[in-house]
Design a protein around this motif. Structure first.
Motif, mmCIF file in Angstrom:
data_model
loop_
_atom_site.group_PDB
_atom_site.id
_atom_site.type_symbol
_atom_site.label_atom_id
_atom_site.label_comp_id
_atom_site.label_asym_id
_atom_site.label_seq_id
_atom_site.Cartn_x
_atom_site.Cartn_y
_atom_site.Cartn_z
ATOM 1 N N ASN A 1 0.867 -1.178 0.000
ATOM 2 C CA ASN A 1 0.000 0.000 0.000
ATOM 3 C C ASN A 1 0.912 1.239 0.000
ATOM 4 N N ASN A 2 0.812 2.139 0.972
ATOM 5 C CA ASN A 2 1.683 3.305 0.921
ATOM 6 C C ASN A 2 2.820 3.231 1.934
ATOM 7 N N ARG B 1 4.968 6.528 -2.427
ATOM 8 C CA ARG B 1 3.763 5.946 -3.009
ATOM 9 C C ARG B 1 2.574 6.544 -2.263
ATOM 10 N N LEU B 2 2.231 7.728 -2.663
ATOM 11 C CA LEU B 2 1.142 8.435 -2.012
ATOM 12 C C LEU B 2 -0.177 7.752 -2.328
ATOM 13 N N LYS B 3 -1.030 7.664 -1.345
ATOM 14 C CA LYS B 3 -2.365 7.092 -1.486
ATOM 15 C C LYS B 3 -2.344 5.621 -1.895
ATOM 16 N N GLY B 4 -1.185 4.987 -1.832
ATOM 17 C CA GLY B 4 -1.103 3.561 -2.098
ATOM 18 C C GLY B 4 -1.360 3.151 -3.527
ATOM 19 N N VAL B 5 -1.225 4.078 -4.476
ATOM 20 C CA VAL B 5 -1.457 3.729 -5.878
ATOM 21 C C VAL B 5 -0.188 4.020 -6.684
ATOM 22 N N SER C 1 3.425 5.600 -7.910
ATOM 23 C CA SER C 1 4.685 5.772 -7.190
ATOM 24 C C SER C 1 5.664 6.560 -8.044
#
Lengths: 116, 109
Positions: free
Chosen positions: A51-52, A69-73, A75
């Motif tokens: 995730n993040n 990796r902001l917001k877990g999407v 990178s």
């Protein structure tokens, strides 16, 4: 399903300049990896996100490399300042578990960095 | 630390000949072993994994824990098998891969 997207495909910079690479993993893949592949060698893990959060960054040269990796999407991987030995292909990959089983990665097409 | 060794940089065979790409590893625990393939101008992709015990495109690989090897085999090579092959290892339950340096397979007509 759409693949792992990376940009740019190619980048040429002078030493001591900075550069950033972007990766968009497959939708729903919680784990994202950045690998460095120097010519004639196999890929080497730089950093792994779940995730993040960072799972493993033990081989990331933290004095010059950074990744988020902001917001877990999406990178980004940044190098500042670049050295000649950073010339390589930077690969992004993502993975997921299906019913608790790990089936390996899906790789992006990579960004080829040349430092002159 | 784990290590993967692929002793051959280049393996050249004729179409229809048997192929064996060698992979040896060092790791004290229980590893997961994989073979990845990269065809010309394509992305690196998974070929097979030892846990699945499957045959993909006619290729098989058996994990030999005694010899710490995971050699990739195919009885009859095809021209379309020409590619770069990487052996990789991960710690059981982890996801990060340690790759070998790769073997380029050339299948000549």
């Amino acid at each position: 399903e759409a693949g792992v997207a990376q940009s740019p495909r190619y980048k040429i910079i002078e030493k001591r300049q900075s550069v950033a690479f972007w990766c968009n993993p497959i939708s729903g893949h919680a784990t994202l990896y950045w690998y460095q592949q120097i010519l004639g060698q196999g890929p080497k893990l730089l950093i792994q996100f779940q995730n993040n959060g960072v799972v493993d960054d033990s081989q990331l040269p933290k004095d010059r490399f950074s990744a988020e990796r902001l917001k877990g999407v999406d990178s980004t991987l940044k190098i500042q300042p670049a050295k000649l030995e950073d010339s390589a292909v930077y690969l992004c990959a993502s993975s997921q578990l299906r019913q608790g089983v790990f089936y390996g990665y899906t790789f992006g097409s990579g960004t080829r960095l040349t430092v002159v | 630390a784990q290590r993967v060794t692929q002793p051959e940089k280049l393996l050249s065979v004729f179409k229809g000949a048997p192929v064996e790409l060698k992979c040896n590893y060092s790791y004290s625990g229980s590893p997961e072993l994989f073979w990845y393939v990269q065809y010309s101008r394509q992305r690196l992709q998974l070929l097979l994994r030892h846990i699945s015990r499957e045959s993909i495109k006619g290729f098989t690989a058996d994990l030999n824990k005694g010899e710490t090897s995971f050699h990739l085999k195919k009885p009859f090579a095809q021209e379309e098998d020409s590619a770069m092959y990487y052996c990789a290892l991960s710690k059981m339950g982890r996801r990060a891969l340690t790759f070998g340096s790769g073997t380029r397979l050339q299948v000549q007509p």
